[in-house]
Enzyme design. Structure first.
Site, PDB file in Angstrom:
ATOM      1  N   SER A  16       0.629  -1.254  -0.030  1.00 11.93           N
ATOM      2  CA  SER A  16      -0.127   0.045   0.069  1.00 11.93           C
ATOM      3  C   SER A  16       0.738   1.212  -0.126  1.00 11.93           C
ATOM      4  CB  SER A  16      -0.790  -0.224   1.401  1.00 11.93           C
ATOM      5  OG  SER A  16      -0.106  -0.121   2.621  1.00 11.93           O
ATOM      6  N   GLU A  65       1.221   5.414   0.735  1.00 12.02           N
ATOM      7  CA  GLU A  65       0.456   6.913   1.814  1.00 12.02           C
ATOM      8  C   GLU A  65       0.643   8.107   0.661  1.00 12.02           C
ATOM      9  OE1 GLU A  65       1.007   6.091   5.817  1.00 12.02           O
ATOM     10  OE2 GLU A  65       1.218   8.390   5.489  1.00 12.02           O
ATOM     11  N   ARG A 100      -3.827   8.910  16.482  1.00 12.12           N
ATOM     12  CA  ARG A 100      -4.218  10.480  17.590  1.00 12.12           C
ATOM     13  C   ARG A 100      -3.515  11.668  16.890  1.00 12.12           C
ATOM     14  NH1 ARG A 100      -0.278  11.797  22.434  1.00 12.12           N
ATOM     15  NH2 ARG A 100       0.950  12.605  20.606  1.00 12.12           N
ATOM     16  N   ASP A 127      -0.515  15.125  16.406  1.00  9.49           N
ATOM     17  CA  ASP A 127       0.380  15.329  17.008  1.00  9.49           C
ATOM     18  C   ASP A 127      -0.366  16.938  16.663  1.00  9.49           C
ATOM     19  OD1 ASP A 127       2.631  13.854  17.285  1.00  9.49           O
ATOM     20  OD2 ASP A 127       2.882  13.561  15.738  1.00  9.49           O
ATOM     21  N   TYR A 171       4.371   1.449  16.750  1.00 10.13           N
ATOM     22  CA  TYR A 171       5.594   2.094  17.129  1.00 10.13           C
ATOM     23  C   TYR A 171       7.514   0.542  17.216  1.00 10.13           C
ATOM     24  CZ  TYR A 171       3.006   5.377  16.404  1.00 10.13           C
ATOM     25  OH  TYR A 171       1.723   7.192  16.068  1.00 10.13           O
ATOM     26  N   GLN A 230       5.489   2.934  12.373  1.00 10.56           N
ATOM     27  CA  GLN A 230       6.417   3.678  11.627  1.00 10.56           C
ATOM     28  C   GLN A 230       7.772   3.014  11.239  1.00 10.56           C
ATOM     29  OE1 GLN A 230       6.721   6.754  11.030  1.00 10.56           O
ATOM     30  NE2 GLN A 230       5.935   7.566  12.911  1.00 10.56           N
ATOM     31  N   GLN A 269      16.352  15.741   5.177  1.00 10.82           N
ATOM     32  CA  GLN A 269      14.720  15.637   4.966  1.00 10.82           C
ATOM     33  C   GLN A 269      14.406  14.576   5.932  1.00 10.82           C
ATOM     34  OE1 GLN A 269      12.404  14.293   1.489  1.00 10.82           O
ATOM     35  NE2 GLN A 269      11.010  15.621   2.311  1.00 10.82           N
ATOM     36  N   PHE A 272      12.631  14.241  10.286  1.00  5.59           N
ATOM     37  CA  PHE A 272      11.027  13.847  10.077  1.00  5.59           C
ATOM     38  C   PHE A 272      11.982  12.507  11.500  1.00  5.59           C
ATOM     39  CE2 PHE A 272       9.805  13.444   6.004  1.00  5.59           C
ATOM     40  CZ  PHE A 272       9.123  14.322   5.471  1.00  5.59           C
ATOM     41  N   HIS A 279       3.883  -0.977   3.762  1.00 13.02           N
ATOM     42  CA  HIS A 279       3.134   0.114   3.379  1.00 13.02           C
ATOM     43  C   HIS A 279       4.637   1.296   2.722  1.00 13.02           C
ATOM     44  CE1 HIS A 279       0.216   3.387   3.934  1.00 13.02           C
ATOM     45  NE2 HIS A 279       0.958   4.100   4.520  1.00 13.02           N
TER      46      HIS A 279
HETATM   47  C1  LIG Z   1       1.414   4.740   9.973  1.00 12.87           C
HETATM   48  C2  LIG Z   1       0.869   6.178  10.341  1.00 12.87           C
HETATM   49  C3  LIG Z   1       0.018   7.301   9.907  1.00 12.87           C
HETATM   50  C4  LIG Z   1      -0.179   8.746  10.666  1.00 12.87           C
HETATM   51  N1  LIG Z   1      -1.052   9.490   9.614  1.00 12.87           N
HETATM   52  C5  LIG Z   1      -0.507  10.508  10.321  1.00 12.87           C
HETATM   53  C6  LIG Z   1      -1.864  11.644   9.867  1.00 12.87           C
HETATM   54  O1  LIG Z   1      -2.085  10.780   9.453  1.00 12.87           O
HETATM   55  N2  LIG Z   1      -1.455  12.765  10.396  1.00 12.87           N
HETATM   56  C7  LIG Z   1      -0.967  12.718  11.502  1.00 12.87           C
HETATM   57  O2  LIG Z   1      -1.505  14.492  13.067  1.00 12.87           O
HETATM   58  N3  LIG Z   1      -0.314  12.607  12.307  1.00 12.87           N
HETATM   59  C8  LIG Z   1       0.068  11.076  11.087  1.00 12.87           C
HETATM   60  N4  LIG Z   1       0.535   9.832  12.150  1.00 12.87           N
HETATM   61  C9  LIG Z   1       1.542  10.573  13.134  1.00 12.87           C
HETATM   62  C10 LIG Z   1       0.431  10.387  14.555  1.00 12.87           C
HETATM   63  O3  LIG Z   1      -0.214  10.696  14.793  1.00 12.87           O
HETATM   64  C11 LIG Z   1       2.144  10.385  15.662  1.00 12.87           C
HETATM   65  O4  LIG Z   1       2.379   9.804  15.613  1.00 12.87           O
HETATM   66  C12 LIG Z   1       1.132  10.492  16.943  1.00 12.87           C
HETATM   67  O5  LIG Z   1       1.893  11.239  18.497  1.00 12.87           O
HETATM   68  C13 LIG Z   1       0.641   9.693  17.643  1.00 12.87           C
HETATM   69  O6  LIG Z   1      -0.531   8.544  17.421  1.00 12.87           O
HETATM   70  P1  LIG Z   1      -1.312   7.303  16.974  1.00 12.87           P
HETATM   71  O7  LIG Z   1      -2.571   7.096  17.066  1.00 12.87           O
HETATM   72  O8  LIG Z   1      -0.140   6.501  17.960  1.00 12.87           O
HETATM   73  O9  LIG Z   1      -1.454   7.381  19.264  1.00 12.87           O
HETATM   74  P2  LIG Z   1      -1.936   6.766  20.149  1.00 12.87           P
HETATM   75  O10 LIG Z   1      -2.025   5.347  20.287  1.00 12.87           O
HETATM   76  O11 LIG Z   1      -2.853   7.920  21.014  1.00 12.87           O
HETATM   77  O12 LIG Z   1      -0.665   6.870  21.447  1.00 12.87           O
HETATM   78  C14 LIG Z   1       0.527   7.829  22.131  1.00 12.87           C
HETATM   79  C15 LIG Z   1       1.007   8.192  22.555  1.00 12.87           C
HETATM   80  O13 LIG Z   1       0.267   8.626  23.820  1.00 12.87           O
HETATM   81  C16 LIG Z   1       0.644   6.778  25.103  1.00 12.87           C
HETATM   82  N5  LIG Z   1      -0.952   6.287  24.717  1.00 12.87           N
HETATM   83  C17 LIG Z   1      -2.310   5.747  24.231  1.00 12.87           C
HETATM   84  N6  LIG Z   1      -3.197   5.636  24.736  1.00 12.87           N
HETATM   85  C18 LIG Z   1      -2.952   5.732  25.785  1.00 12.87           C
HETATM   86  C19 LIG Z   1      -3.789   6.062  27.084  1.00 12.87           C
HETATM   87  N7  LIG Z   1      -4.984   5.544  26.998  1.00 12.87           N
HETATM   88  N8  LIG Z   1      -3.481   6.816  28.000  1.00 12.87           N
HETATM   89  C20 LIG Z   1      -2.302   6.398  28.388  1.00 12.87           C
HETATM   90  N9  LIG Z   1      -1.503   7.207  27.518  1.00 12.87           N
HETATM   91  C21 LIG Z   1      -1.564   6.795  26.190  1.00 12.87           C
HETATM   92  C22 LIG Z   1       0.665   5.816  24.043  1.00 12.87           C
HETATM   93  O14 LIG Z   1       1.398   4.359  24.074  1.00 12.87           O
HETATM   94  C23 LIG Z   1       1.650   7.025  23.195  1.00 12.87           C
HETATM   95  O15 LIG Z   1       3.085   7.942  23.724  1.00 12.87           O
HETATM   96  C24 LIG Z   1       0.857   8.204  11.788  1.00 12.87           C
HETATM   97  C25 LIG Z   1       1.781   8.179  12.242  1.00 12.87           C
HETATM   98  C26 LIG Z   1       2.021   5.878  11.647  1.00 12.87           C
HETATM   99  C27 LIG Z   1       2.780   5.830  12.244  1.00 12.87           C
END
Ligand SMILES: Cc1cc2nc3c(=O)[nH]c(=O)nc-3n(C[C@H](O)[C@H](O)[C@H](O)COP(=O)(O)OP(=O)(O)OC[C@H]3O[C@@H](n4cnc5c(N)ncnc54)[C@H](O)[C@@H]3O)c2cc1C
Length: 277
Positions: free
Chosen positions: A7, A9, A98, A100, A136, A167, A203, A207, A257
């Protein structure tokens, strides 16, 4: 010949020229028969509309399109509307994150972690969507501990995610170890490695610092030494990443991916070296 699913992105283009260019990139990548194209999601309203627009175009071309949706900058109501829009369009897969916080932005939104978003998607739309979440292998930079990060990853899977995309990383052992640790916790859903082809070193270094992906010294030092020699960077990068992919697939990774950065050439070259046609 490899036939595990692949896939690609993209980020949503910001200009009409970017949109045209991405269409051409997609045509090239489509020849490799990917399972889906995904489009990232930003925190601001206009970038979110651009994601929807890019998804519309991909879907209209007959490809499977997977929008990313993030908690940051989104309201419960906004996400509800978006989910129903995507469902009505016939979209079947979502990448739930989630996100950033962009600097200067005040509050994270109504959902704080991706597991809450996954639960919400399931509550709103049942089993309609295949939900992907982020993983991760080298741990999320904000995680309190590796164990805590694993537990949080499991929380997302338990909330109803179907599979995960990692990641990017350049150390295959990190991936295999992560998959093993997940299995020990009972998480057996597919975890697909995210692959970042190596284009410009500056770059990539930027990142990697931001997202906590390690560039091992044996890769960093040669890349630094190549300076502006883009041919040397390209050849070394292709060799390193193709070898990484080969090890991942041979070791049981369920697919790959690619983070394309809206470019086709490096991903195509790597996949051709792996035997994809
Ligand atoms: C495949 C991929 C695609 C991405 N696409 C985008 C995108 O389109 N847009 C964008 O803005 N970013 C994107 N990101 C980046 C991502 O949003 C960031 O890495 C962000 O910091 C974490 O997102 P997450 O969904 O992994 O968060 P989570 O799974 O919520 O985790 C975030 C942090 O919080 C901790 N945590 C999780 N759940 C809990 C809980 N219930 N209580 C306490 N702590 C908790 C985790 O250990 C981690 O340290 C992408 C990353 C990847 C790997």
């Amino acid at each position: 010949m490899n036939n595990k699913p692949i896939s690609f992105e993209f980020f949503p283009p910001q200009t009409p020229e970017g949109t045209d260019k991405l269409k051409a990139v997609r045509q090239q990548l489509a020849a490799l028969k990917p399972e889906f194209f995904s489009v990232t999601f930003g925190a601001g309203g206009s970038t979110q509309e651009r994601t929807l627009e890019a998804i519309r175009q991909i879907h209209a071309e007959g490809h499977q399109a997977a929008p990313h949706i993030s908690c940051v900058g989104s309201t419960r109501e906004g996400i509800r509307t978006l989910l129903h829009t995507y469902r009505d369009m016939g979209i079947k897969r979502i990448v739930a994150l989630r996100g950033d916080m962009p600097s200067g932005m005040g509050s994270i939104g109504e959902f704080h972690y991706a597991n809450e978003l996954v639960s919400f998607i399931r509550a709103e739309t049942g089993d309609h969507f295949h939900i992907e979440v982020a993983a991760y292998p080298e741990f999320h930079p904000q995680a309190r501990s590796p164990r805590d990060d694993l537990d949080n990853f499991k929380r997302k899977m338990d909330a109803g995610a179907n599979s995960a995309i990692t990641q990017y990383f350049y150390n295959p052992d990190a991936y295999f170890r992560f998959v093993e640790d997940c299995e020990k916790l009972g998480v057996t859903a597919p975890i697909v490695p995210g692959i970042m082809p190596i284009g410009k070193f500056s770059q990539l270094a930027r990142f990697s610092d931001a997202c906590g992906a390690e560039i091992p010294r044996w890769i960093r030092k040669p890349l630094e030494s190549f300076g502006d020699d883009s041919v040397a960077v390209r050849e070394f990068g292709l060799h390193v990443v193709a070898e990484l992919c080969e090890k991942l697939l041979a070791g049981g990774a369920p697919g790959l991916h690619f983070y394309t950065l809206n470019q086709a050439a490096l991903s195509v070259e790597i996949l051709q070296r792996l035997g994809y046609r």
